[in-house]
Scaffold this motif. Structure first.
Motif, short mmCIF file in Angstrom:
data_model
loop_
_atom_site.label_atom_id
_atom_site.label_comp_id
_atom_site.label_asym_id
_atom_site.label_seq_id
_atom_site.Cartn_x
_atom_site.Cartn_y
_atom_site.Cartn_z
N PHE A 634 -12.68 5.22 11.37
CA PHE A 634 -11.58 6.15 11.11
C PHE A 634 -10.44 5.35 10.51
CE2 PHE A 634 -11.49 4.80 15.49
CZ PHE A 634 -10.18 4.41 15.70
N PRO A 635 -9.56 6.01 9.76
CA PRO A 635 -8.54 5.25 9.02
C PRO A 635 -7.57 4.56 9.97
CG PRO A 635 -8.64 7.56 8.31
CD PRO A 635 -9.48 7.45 9.51
N GLU A 636 -7.25 3.33 9.67
CA GLU A 636 -6.27 2.60 10.47
C GLU A 636 -4.88 2.96 10.01
OE1 GLU A 636 -6.43 -1.73 10.77
OE2 GLU A 636 -8.62 -1.45 10.95
N LEU A 637 -3.98 3.07 10.96
CA LEU A 637 -2.63 3.44 10.59
C LEU A 637 -1.64 2.39 11.09
CD1 LEU A 637 -1.13 5.59 9.14
CD2 LEU A 637 -0.86 6.81 11.28
N PRO A 638 -1.13 1.55 10.18
CA PRO A 638 -0.17 0.53 10.61
C PRO A 638 1.11 1.19 11.13
CG PRO A 638 -0.92 0.14 8.35
CD PRO A 638 -1.41 1.49 8.75
N GLU A 639 1.83 0.46 11.97
CA GLU A 639 3.09 0.92 12.56
C GLU A 639 4.06 1.45 11.48
OE1 GLU A 639 3.73 1.45 15.60
OE2 GLU A 639 5.83 1.90 15.13
N GLY A 640 4.67 2.56 11.77
CA GLY A 640 5.71 3.08 10.87
C GLY A 640 5.17 3.74 9.61
N ARG A 641 3.85 3.93 9.55
CA ARG A 641 3.25 4.54 8.36
C ARG A 641 2.66 5.90 8.72
NH1 ARG A 641 5.73 0.57 7.60
NH2 ARG A 641 5.27 -1.13 6.18
N LEU A 642 2.34 6.67 7.70
CA LEU A 642 1.69 7.97 7.90
C LEU A 642 0.42 8.01 7.05
CD1 LEU A 642 4.79 10.32 7.57
CD2 LEU A 642 3.56 9.78 9.70
N LEU A 643 -0.49 8.86 7.48
CA LEU A 643 -1.71 9.05 6.71
C LEU A 643 -1.53 10.34 5.91
CD1 LEU A 643 -4.25 7.39 6.65
CD2 LEU A 643 -5.17 8.80 8.48
N LEU A 644 -1.51 10.20 4.59
CA LEU A 644 -1.23 11.35 3.74
C LEU A 644 -2.51 11.99 3.22
CD1 LEU A 644 0.96 12.93 1.92
CD2 LEU A 644 0.25 11.33 0.12
N GLN A 645 -2.61 13.31 3.36
CA GLN A 645 -3.67 14.04 2.66
C GLN A 645 -3.03 14.77 1.49
OE1 GLN A 645 -5.09 17.76 3.81
NE2 GLN A 645 -3.82 17.98 5.64
N THR A 646 -3.77 14.83 0.38
CA THR A 646 -3.25 15.51 -0.81
C THR A 646 -4.04 16.79 -0.98
OG1 THR A 646 -4.81 14.33 -2.24
CG2 THR A 646 -2.70 13.29 -1.87
N LEU A 647 -3.37 17.93 -0.90
CA LEU A 647 -4.11 19.20 -0.85
C LEU A 647 -3.54 20.23 -1.81
CD1 LEU A 647 -1.72 20.16 0.81
CD2 LEU A 647 -3.19 20.52 2.71
#
Ligand code: MGD
Ligand code: MGD
Ligand code: MO
Length: 764
Positions: A634-647
């Motif tokens: 599953f995608p790793e998410l570094p501190e202070g970041r967001l996982l963006l989906q483009t829809l």
């Protein structure tokens, strides 16, 4: 009369935000549809045209690939289908005078929305090297220009032939035949960015890259899981099928980081009762973190394995391979890891398990939420494991249901639009047409961009679509396309791919689905295949937008005659006159199409064979349905970041923007918005209504930036964000693709938010 196109250009939009809706369709949708349609077409044409959509003697809706029910309402169209039709049947025109009035620089500064709103292309147009204006060109001269550039190539593999998924079966069959007679398999298509992950995973596990359910199966299912799909906007007619399934006792689980209005409640505009109250659709909403689906299905599989009598042992024994290895991997799944990957609670997963165990007939539907991640192929394989465990493939009311996008994207693949064709297909072409098709694999979309970037491809030809806007890494892609010697687009409407060009460029205007197609042999129709493998005829009735248009099959035939000349023994002239002669060849080359002409002559559709669905036969390498046991990712998410989906918003069709509203999500008058969970927003210090730049971070160290997005506090899953495509394609690294399928991972982009200014925004 149609109204005028927008005069200004909303590149600098000003989004307004209200509460998201909890139900889709109903009366407001009907009103909205008619308003948009009448703006483009006027009242009379609106009525005439919309009545013909998906009727037995009408044309196939260019909106999406969802199948038609056998017993249709008088108007089996939906809001977004109607918008797609209005966009094509518009009375606005882009003429040579338009091109004389607008320089290339001017057009380049406009948004895709503005370009599309100008109307239908009327003449073939040519952009000479260094010119600031497109000018009209005759069809003969256009084909000469293409012929000359192709003849100058060092090898046919320096040409790329892209296809978008609206192309008919007939045009697609001719197009791939032309490319292969020329000597290349460079046939990338929109599918590479869309359901390629589904095709890869399904071919390997069940032996055919297509879904295994028919519409009747949905009506008969006990449980339907809709994962990573927003049908209320993108497949509105699917909501009627879900409503019918519910009426028959089915339960529905939706798995999505966003609560999507259409899945919550559906107000069927075609029934009086639905108009008023609507039906609640979702029984259980699993608000999953982006990219958490493989972990979720893996744990469900473990829990099924651990439940006495839950596995369909006879099915597993008779029809599958690889069970032991899979079971070992599944048993190793653990709660903590899964809860972290999915963001779900134990109680939610246990509730899902109860529904899974209570169901004898389960269907899993999915779309881009599962296909556009690095680990999409193993995710979809895990869905297959899940269905195989309880014998849910090749049984009524059960199966896999990847819901396709473009209305004929599945048919185009069936016709051979594929950069990695099966040897058996090439053998059949060779036998039928008496030439030796190239055997080496060609470029898919991402590889085509690299080849253009690296000077290995020099001619780019597109049968529809909007390549520069639909593809990832906009800056890289635009620079790559600009290196081409020649770019050619067969198009109905103006788009950004016409203003970001090679040294020379051609626009070849073509007929749309809605239009009468008159050839030497009389009036023609074409055929398409829907998401469930049903094939049917599509016949346009409207007067063409201009007398200068050629049909897609005619364009390919004339191109082939000019480019291949004496080297081709294929009767291109005959094909152009009478499309039935194309179908006769399809019938001899492609399995399942025997008596093609006779079968499409009947009203309604015919089903293509599907071995797993029809006879529980799995034409894989092992001869069985394959369980697989990939490690969970599953995608790793570094501190202070967001996982963006483009829809997609509710007012767009891929790169075609119909308007600036996303009604169900409560957003109006603008598209540069980023949806952020309020908790995350607080943690990151971004207030609702503030403006930020989205900066994507990837392992290549390049920082990609999309400036000027309005923050919207929105109930998405924690750690996740969402923003519209194509504005955000600039953030998706070209090399960030799915393993195996090579699909751009445009649903899991790691970003940080930087406080920014509202303007200026670049034209997209
Ligand atoms: N009106 C209209 N109709 C269309 C189109 C259009 O643009 N407009 N496009 C057509 C095409 S080509 C296609 S491919 C289809 C696209 O149809 P969809 O796949 O429905 O389109 P998207 O807007 O990309 O929506 C993706 C959905 O997946 C969810 N999602 C994102 N990431 C994840 C994840 O990691 N896990 C899960 N479980 N969910 C996730 C999102 O929240 C969203 O609900 O629609 C087709 N139909
Ligand atoms: N970031 C991000 N990127 C994505 C996606 C995403 O979810 N996120 N989704 C991906 C997906 S699923 C897809 S399918 C692709 C879509 O990629 P494409 O299929 O390339 O793009 P479209 O926007 O559908 O193409 C629109 C153009 O097609 C032309 N057109 C319309 N009808 C016809 C016709 O009948 N004949 C011809 N010849 N031309 C016609 C018009 O000129 C119009 O401007 O985008 C992909 N890109
Ligand atoms: Mo798609």
């Amino acid at each position: 009369m149609a109204t005028k196109p927008p005069q200004g250009d909303p590149v600098q939009d000003a989004p307004r935000v209200a509460e998201p809706k909890h139900a889709a369709a109903g009366l407001p949708a009907v009103g909205h549809t008619l308003r948009i349609a009448q703006q483009q077409m006027g009242v009379r044409r609106t009525a005439l045209t919309l009545l013909r959509v998906n009727q037995k003697d009408g044309f196939d809706c260019p909106g999406c690939a969802w199948p038609e029910p056998e017993h249709r309402h008088t108007a089996e169209f939906c809001e977004n289908g109607a918008k797609a039709v209005a966009e094509e049947a518009t009375l606005r025109r882009v003429t040579p005078e338009f091109f004389a009035a607008h320089t290339l620089t001017d057009l380049h500064g406009r948004s895709g929305y503005w370009l599309g709103q100008q109307g239908r292309l009327t003449h073939p147009m040519y952009l000479a090297e260094g010119a600031e204006h497109y000018e009209p060109v005759s069809w003969e001269r256009a084909f000469d220009i293409i012929g000359t550039e192709i003849a100058a190539l060092g090898s046919p593999d320096e040409a790329v032939f892209y296809t978008s998924g609206r192309t008919s079966n007939e045009a697609a069959f001719l197009y791939q035949l032309f490319a292969r007679e020329l000597g290349t398999n460079n046939l990338p298509d929109c599918s590479n960015m869309c359901h390629e992950s589904s095709g890869s995973a399904l071919t390997e596990t069940i032996g055919i890259g297509k879904g295994s359910v028919l519409l009747e199966d949905l009506h008969k299912a006990d449980l339907i899981i809709v994962a990573g799909q927003n049908p209320g906007t993108n497949h509105p007619r699917m909501l009627s099928a879900l409503e019918k399934a519910k009426a028959g006792g089915a339960r529905i689980i939706s798995v999505n980081p966003l609560p999507e209005a259409g899945l919550e409640r559906f107000k069927n505009p075609q029934t009086p009762q639905g108009m008023l109250r609507g039906a609640a659709l979702t029984d259980l909403f699993l608000q999953i973190r982006i990219g958490g689906d493989q972990a979720l299905f893996r744990l469900l599989n473990k829990l099924v394995l651990e439940t006495e009598g839950a596995v369909d042992e006879e099915f597993v024994r008779e029809h599958t391979h690889g069970y032991e290895e899979f079971a070992k991997a599944a048993r190793a799944a653990d709660w903590d890891g899964t809860l972290a990957a999915t963001g779900l609670t134990r109680a939610e997963i246990e509730e899902a398990l109860r529904m899974v165990l209570a169901s004898k007939r389960t269907i899993v539907c999915w779309a881009m939420g599962l296909t556009q991640h690095k680990h999409s192929v193993p995710t979809i394989r895990e869905v297959v494991n899940f269905l195989l465990l309880r014998g849910n493939i090749g049984r009524t009311g059960a199966g896999v249901c990847p819901v396709r996008g473009h209305s004929n994207v599945q048919g185009d693949r069936t016709m051979g639009i594929f950069e990695r064709p099966a040897p058996a297909f090439l053998d059949a072409l060779e036998k039928e047409f008496g030439f030796a098709p190239p055997r080496a694999h060609g470029f898919d979309v991402v590889r085509a961009i690299r080849a253009l970037r690296d000077g290995e491809a020099k001619v780019f030809f597109a049968m529809g679509g909007n390549f520069v806007s639909a593809t990832p890494d906009t800056d890289v892609t635009e620079a790559a396309v600009r290196r081409a010697r020649l770019t050619v687009h067969v198009s109905t409407k103006l788009n950004r791919s016409h203003v970001v060009t090679g040294a020379r460029a051609l626009i070849l205007p073509t007929l749309g689905r809605t239009e009468r197609d008159l050839q030497g042999g009389g009036e023609q129709f074409v055929t398409v295949e829907d998401s469930m493998g049903m094939v049917h005829a599509s016949r346009g009735r409207l007067e063409p937008a201009s007398p200068h248009l050629l049909s897609e099959p005619a364009i390919v035939c004339r191109l082939a005659r000019r480019v291949l000349g004496e080297n081709s023994r294929t009767p291109w002239e005959e094909f152009e006159k009478d499309y039935a002669t194309i179908r006769d060849r399809v019938a001899r080359v492609i399995p399942g199409f025997q008596d093609f002409n006779a079968r499409v002559a009947h009203p309604g559709s015919f089903a293509l064979p599907h071995a797993p669905r029809d006879e529980r036969r799995f034409p894989t390498a092992t001869g069985k349905a394959n369980f697989t046991a990939a490690p969970v990712e599953f995608p790793e998410l570094p501190e202070g970041r967001l996982l963006l989906q483009t829809l997609r918003s509710h007012d767009q069709y891929n790169t075609t923007i119909y308007g600036l509203d996303d009604r169900y999500r409560g957003i109006t008058n603008g598209r540069r918005v980023v949806l952020v969970n309020p908790e995350d927003a607080r943690r990151l210090g971004v207030a609702d209504g503030s403006y930020v730049d989205l900066v994507s971070e990837w392992k290549d160290g390049v920082e990609r930036r999309a400036p000027g997005f309005r923050v919207v506090h929105y109930p998405t899953a924690r750690g996740c964000a969402a923003a519209y495509y194509p504005e955000t394609n600039v953030l998706v690294p070209l090399d960030a693709t799915a393993d195996v399928s090579n699909t751009p991972a445009s649903k899991s982009v790691v970003i940080r938010l930087e406080s920014g200014a509202r303007h200026p925004a670049p034209a997209v």
